[in-house]
Design an enzyme around this catalytic site. Structure first.
Site, PDB file in Angstrom:
ATOM      1  N   GLU A  10       0.821  -1.209   0.000  1.00  0.00           N
ATOM      2  CA  GLU A  10       0.000   0.000   0.000  1.00  0.00           C
ATOM      3  C   GLU A  10       0.854   1.257   0.000  1.00  0.00           C
ATOM      4  O   GLU A  10       0.543   2.235  -0.674  1.00  0.00           O
ATOM      5  CB  GLU A  10      -0.967  -0.004   1.190  1.00  0.00           C
ATOM      6  CG  GLU A  10      -2.095  -1.010   1.065  1.00  0.00           C
ATOM      7  CD  GLU A  10      -3.096  -0.668  -0.029  1.00  0.00           C
ATOM      8  OE1 GLU A  10      -3.155   0.496  -0.494  1.00  0.00           O
ATOM      9  OE2 GLU A  10      -3.854  -1.574  -0.425  1.00  0.00           O
ATOM     10  N   GLU A  22       0.382   3.805  -3.090  1.00  0.00           N
ATOM     11  CA  GLU A  22      -0.192   5.125  -2.825  1.00  0.00           C
ATOM     12  C   GLU A  22       0.811   6.265  -2.887  1.00  0.00           C
ATOM     13  O   GLU A  22       0.427   7.402  -3.152  1.00  0.00           O
ATOM     14  CB  GLU A  22      -0.887   5.134  -1.459  1.00  0.00           C
ATOM     15  CG  GLU A  22      -2.122   4.266  -1.430  1.00  0.00           C
ATOM     16  CD  GLU A  22      -2.913   4.389  -0.149  1.00  0.00           C
ATOM     17  OE1 GLU A  22      -2.470   5.088   0.783  1.00  0.00           O
ATOM     18  OE2 GLU A  22      -3.984   3.768  -0.080  1.00  0.00           O
ATOM     19  N   GLU A  74      -3.098  13.218  -3.469  1.00  0.00           N
ATOM     20  CA  GLU A  74      -1.906  13.998  -3.199  1.00  0.00           C
ATOM     21  C   GLU A  74      -1.085  13.277  -2.134  1.00  0.00           C
ATOM     22  O   GLU A  74      -1.636  12.546  -1.313  1.00  0.00           O
ATOM     23  CB  GLU A  74      -2.354  15.370  -2.676  1.00  0.00           C
ATOM     24  CG  GLU A  74      -1.312  16.416  -2.555  1.00  0.00           C
ATOM     25  CD  GLU A  74      -1.899  17.750  -2.070  1.00  0.00           C
ATOM     26  OE1 GLU A  74      -1.133  18.506  -1.462  1.00  0.00           O
ATOM     27  OE2 GLU A  74      -3.102  18.013  -2.283  1.00  0.00           O
TER      28      GLU A  74
END
Length: 180
Positions: free
Chosen positions: A87, A91, A137
């Site tokens: 992850e 991300e 973001e």
């Protein structure tokens, strides 16, 4: 509210409800199998780069547009540590290395039901922070200047992390103020 399962995942027969150990559970009369609704495991990582905390702004619900630790559901066949690192990479573009288990926390999600948050401290190995699949973001924040965090489990994990890190002990109070 989550929908109940209607059919057996093994034989496709309609499920019934049957009492087992004082709990009503889904049951397949054909397979003679009980089905357990267990919490979904969520892995997250605390990563400090240049004395700043790596956070992601969520691209999807729940809590779309809010800041949180890089996190996501563990997949079948991977360890919870592998899930945290996957992850983190997906991300943020950051490759990490697990250093320590920080916290385990449970919560109830309107979308997913019971979830179990497992948060690790991870070391930045390589890569540059870049918003990935579930992130609008990615940003580095000073520990004493965090935005409001999307999940109380993130707040709890960061308070434990700061309490255990001498250089951040005084900042644990600031984190408690940023709780939703």
């Amino acid at each position: 509210m989550l929908k109940r399962k209607l059919y057996c995942t093994h034989c496709s027969q309609k499920l019934s409800r049957k009492l087992e150990e004082n709990t009503m559970r889904d049951y397949c009369d054909s397979c003679k199998t009980y089905f357990y609704d267990n919490p979904l495991p969520v892995a997250s990582a605390i990563v400090i780069i240049d004395q700043k905390l790596l956070l992601v702004k969520r691209k999807n619900e729940p809590r779309k547009g809010e800041w949180c630790l890089p996190s996501g559901f563990a997949e079948t066949g991977e360890s919870i540590q592998e899930a945290a690192l996957r992850e983190l990479k997906e991300e943020t573009g950051i490759y990490g290395k697990i250093l320590d288990l920080i916290s385990v926390d449970s919560a109830v999600s309107d979308m997913y039901g019971d979830v179990l948050f497992v948060t690790f401290e991870a070391e930045w190995v390589k890569g540059e922070p870049t918003a990935g699949d579930d992130a609008q973001e990615v940003q580095l924040f000073p520990i004493d200047g965090l935005p409001t965090l999307a999940f109380s489990s993130n707040v709890n994990a960061l308070k434990k992390y700061c309490k255990n890190k001498k250089e951040y002990q005084d900042m644990a109070i600031t984190i408690s103020l940023s709780k939703r």
